[in-house]
Design a protein around this motif. Structure first.
Motif, PDB file in Angstrom:
ATOM      1  N   UNK A 249      13.131  -4.870  11.300  1.00 42.59           N
ATOM      2  CA  UNK A 249      13.699  -6.196  11.012  1.00 42.59           C
ATOM      3  C   UNK A 249      12.607  -7.141  10.497  1.00 42.59           C
ATOM      4  N   UNK A 250      11.457  -7.128  11.191  1.00 40.29           N
ATOM      5  CA  UNK A 250      10.367  -8.025  10.778  1.00 40.29           C
ATOM      6  C   UNK A 250       9.946  -7.728   9.336  1.00 40.29           C
ATOM      7  N   UNK A 251       9.811  -6.451   9.019  1.00 42.37           N
ATOM      8  CA  UNK A 251       9.392  -6.072   7.664  1.00 42.37           C
ATOM      9  C   UNK A 251      10.438  -6.508   6.638  1.00 42.37           C
ATOM     10  N   UNK A 252      11.713  -6.287   6.999  1.00 41.71           N
ATOM     11  CA  UNK A 252      12.802  -6.686   6.105  1.00 41.71           C
ATOM     12  C   UNK A 252      12.730  -8.178   5.828  1.00 41.71           C
TER      13      UNK A 252
ATOM     14  N   UNK B 286      -1.136  -0.231   4.608  1.00 40.46           N
ATOM     15  CA  UNK B 286      -2.381   0.306   5.190  1.00 40.46           C
ATOM     16  C   UNK B 286      -2.131   0.749   6.626  1.00 40.46           C
ATOM     17  N   UNK B 287      -1.405  -0.068   7.381  1.00 39.19           N
ATOM     18  CA  UNK B 287      -1.054   0.296   8.763  1.00 39.19           C
ATOM     19  C   UNK B 287      -0.314   1.633   8.750  1.00 39.19           C
ATOM     20  N   UNK B 288       0.639   1.739   7.833  1.00 40.92           N
ATOM     21  CA  UNK B 288       1.448   2.959   7.765  1.00 40.92           C
ATOM     22  C   UNK B 288       0.565   4.187   7.485  1.00 40.92           C
TER      23      UNK B 288
ATOM     24  N   UNK C 180       1.521  -9.094   2.730  1.00 41.54           N
ATOM     25  CA  UNK C 180       2.044  -8.397   3.912  1.00 41.54           C
ATOM     26  C   UNK C 180       2.356  -6.934   3.555  1.00 41.54           C
ATOM     27  N   UNK C 181       2.804  -6.711   2.330  1.00 41.55           N
ATOM     28  CA  UNK C 181       3.128  -5.336   1.929  1.00 41.55           C
ATOM     29  C   UNK C 181       1.874  -4.475   1.915  1.00 41.55           C
TER      30      UNK C 181
ATOM     31  N   UNK D 247       8.920  -6.948   3.002  1.00 38.15           N
ATOM     32  CA  UNK D 247       7.989  -5.830   2.841  1.00 38.15           C
ATOM     33  C   UNK D 247       8.768  -4.541   2.600  1.00 38.15           C
ATOM     34  N   UNK D 248       8.462  -3.875   1.502  1.00 39.31           N
ATOM     35  CA  UNK D 248       9.077  -2.570   1.267  1.00 39.31           C
ATOM     36  C   UNK D 248       7.989  -1.535   1.267  1.00 39.31           C
TER      37      UNK D 248
END
Ligand code: BG6
Length: 472
Positions: free
Chosen positions: A271-274, A200-202, A194-195, A278-279
């Motif tokens: 929140x979802x990333x947390x 990549x999205x970022x 997921x990270x 995912x960092x």
């Protein structure tokens, strides 16, 4: 129907890799599409293979003069096409652009200008240069931001004053689902962490924002939009748990529009990333870059889905990128996409309420198997009786008119594939969207001759009447 504003941009939408062909002409490098002979069905090949219909497409690289003349005959006000990044930078990391590639789009623009058709141009439509995918790992790599902005700056300068409407990434939310096609990442989705995926999205989001900034600096007349897949998600029952599931799944699509329009990550995504652990590597410069927000929001719309908190208890339906729980109240296309004209009105109101930015429908249409039949009245002796397509488009446009009457600000509407082209998801020719039939088969045979379908005159009349001929 009298709701469509004066100056409404009626037209059609395409992508370079699905129409141009000439995959190795004019100094073009390979793109990821050149090694995707089966669309999304199988992993990419090492080299281009002859069974990849996209290598020849519909030969638009050589037929653009005649094809644009046909669009003009239908009265198009706008034509959406993409610039093949690998025509301009064959490997993707060069400093100097390929002049032959730039000159090709000059010639396309000449034709559009001749007919008074406004170009609407996508910078990246699922066609990352293969060199960037294989040597750099695609959008996982931060260096991609620099390669993309250099490409964007090059074409903004070259076509300054000739192209006003720009889209950065086609269906940018697709990278969550198809990392290779949408992000040039040659690692199966299931093997990507997921990270890695969100990093990549970022990178794409930062690149999109920086391109927007550069476009505005080069020409204040430039209008830049983001482009997302719009799929309304309904809770399968009134149970609040199903409604919450629908809202949470919608967030994964909204996030992209929210960031492009508001300039920062929304709380629900943080929140979802947390919670996923995912960092992300987000620098201060990235945060600053994201504040360069878009002028309008564009989207594709084909279908809707349902959501449930317990989806395993329901049957699921198809879509090329996004699927979900089937809606028992809707019919589906031959490819299983559930047809929902009212969903388009819902999306338009929803996006307008959420973002208060002009909207642009840049894809909508029905992929269907057409049959060419003889017609003594037709100039070419043949046509396609595509009443099903007319009915699909009419019903969607009626809902567009309703949304405009609801107060939605809408710049225009371009149907997907106004001329038959190679499918993105299946790489078939037989999944046809056009008003113009192209004689090419899934086995690659055919003359490539063009024939007007019944829908050709229907759409010409809709445009000429600015929507008055639609049947509500
Ligand atoms: C969109 C893409 O997802 O849907 C297009 O932007 C694509 O490239 C279109 O062609 C229709 O999908 P398909 O799979 O029927 O070609």
């Amino acid at each position: 129907m009298t709701t469509f504003p004066q100056g409404f941009l009626w037209g059609g939408a395409t992508a370079a890799n699905q129409i141009e062909g000439a995959f190795n002409e004019g100094g073009k490098g390979l793109s990821i599409q050149d090694v995707m002979p089966n669309g999304l069905a199988t992993p990419p090949t090492e080299e281009p293979t002859e069974d990849n219909l996209k290598l020849k497409g519909i030969d638009f690289y050589h037929t653009y003069v005649e094809d644009i003349a046909l669009f003009a005959e239908m009265g198009f006000k706008t034509f959406r096409f993409s610039i093949a990044w690998s025509r301009i930078f064959p490997n993707g990391d060069e400093q100097e652009p390929n002049e032959e590639g730039l000159a090709f789009y000059d010639r396309v623009l000449d034709e559009l200008e001749k007919h008074g058709i406004e170009p609407l141009v996508t910078l990246s439509h699922y066609e990352t240069p293969l060199g960037l995918a294989r040597q750099y790992g695609g959008w996982r790599n931060r260096e991609m931001i620099g390669f993309f902005t250099h490409y964007a700056e090059t074409v903004f300068n070259r076509y300054k004053g000739r192209i006003r409407y720009w889209l950065t990434f086609n269906e940018i939310n697709a990278v969550l689902h198809n990392p290779f096609m949408a992000g040039g990442i040659e690692v199966p989705r299931s093997e990507l962490s997921e990270s890695e995926l969100y990093q990549a999205v970022h990178h794409e989001l930062v690149a999109s924002a920086l391109a927007t900034k550069i476009a505005h600096e080069i020409d204040s007349e430039n209008q830049v939009g983001c482009m997302v897949i719009a799929v309304p998600r309904y809770g399968i029952t009134p149970d609040p748990k199903d409604q919450l599931a629908a809202q949470q799944r919608s967030h994964s699509d909204y996030a992209f529009g929210d960031i492009h329009v508001r300039g920062y990550y929304p709380g629900y995504l943080l929140r979802e990333l947390r919670e996923k652990g995912v960092e992300l590597d987000i620098t201060d410069a990235d945060r600053e870059a994201l504040t360069n927000t878009v002028d309008f929001v564009s989207f594709s719309y084909y279908m809707s889905v349902c959501e449930a908190y317990d989806p395993e208890n329901y049957s699921t339906g198809g879509g090329n990128i996004i699927g979900g729980v089937s809606n028992p109240t809707l019919e589906a296309s031959e490819w299983g996409w559930q047809i929902d004209p009212i969903g388009l009105r819902i999306v338009l109101n929803d996006f307008w309420d959420r973002w208060q930015k002009p909207l642009f429908i840049v894809e909508n249409g029905l992929g269907a198997k057409d049959v060419l039949v003889s017609d003594p009245d037709a100039a070419d002796g043949h046509t396609v009786e595509d009443d099903y397509r007319i009915s699909y488009l009419n019903d969607h446009l009626v809902q567009v008119g309703e949304a405009i009457a609801d107060g939605v600000e809408l710049l225009g509407y371009t149907t997907w594939g106004p001329i038959d082209l190679v499918s993105a998801s299946t790489a078939q020719m037989s999944k046809r969207y056009g008003f113009i039939y192209v004689d090419r088969n899934d086995d690659g045979s055919g003359t490539l001759k063009r024939y007007k379908k019944k829908s050709f005159n229907w759409f010409r009349d809709v445009i000429a009447s600015n929507g008055e001929t639609l049947q509500g």
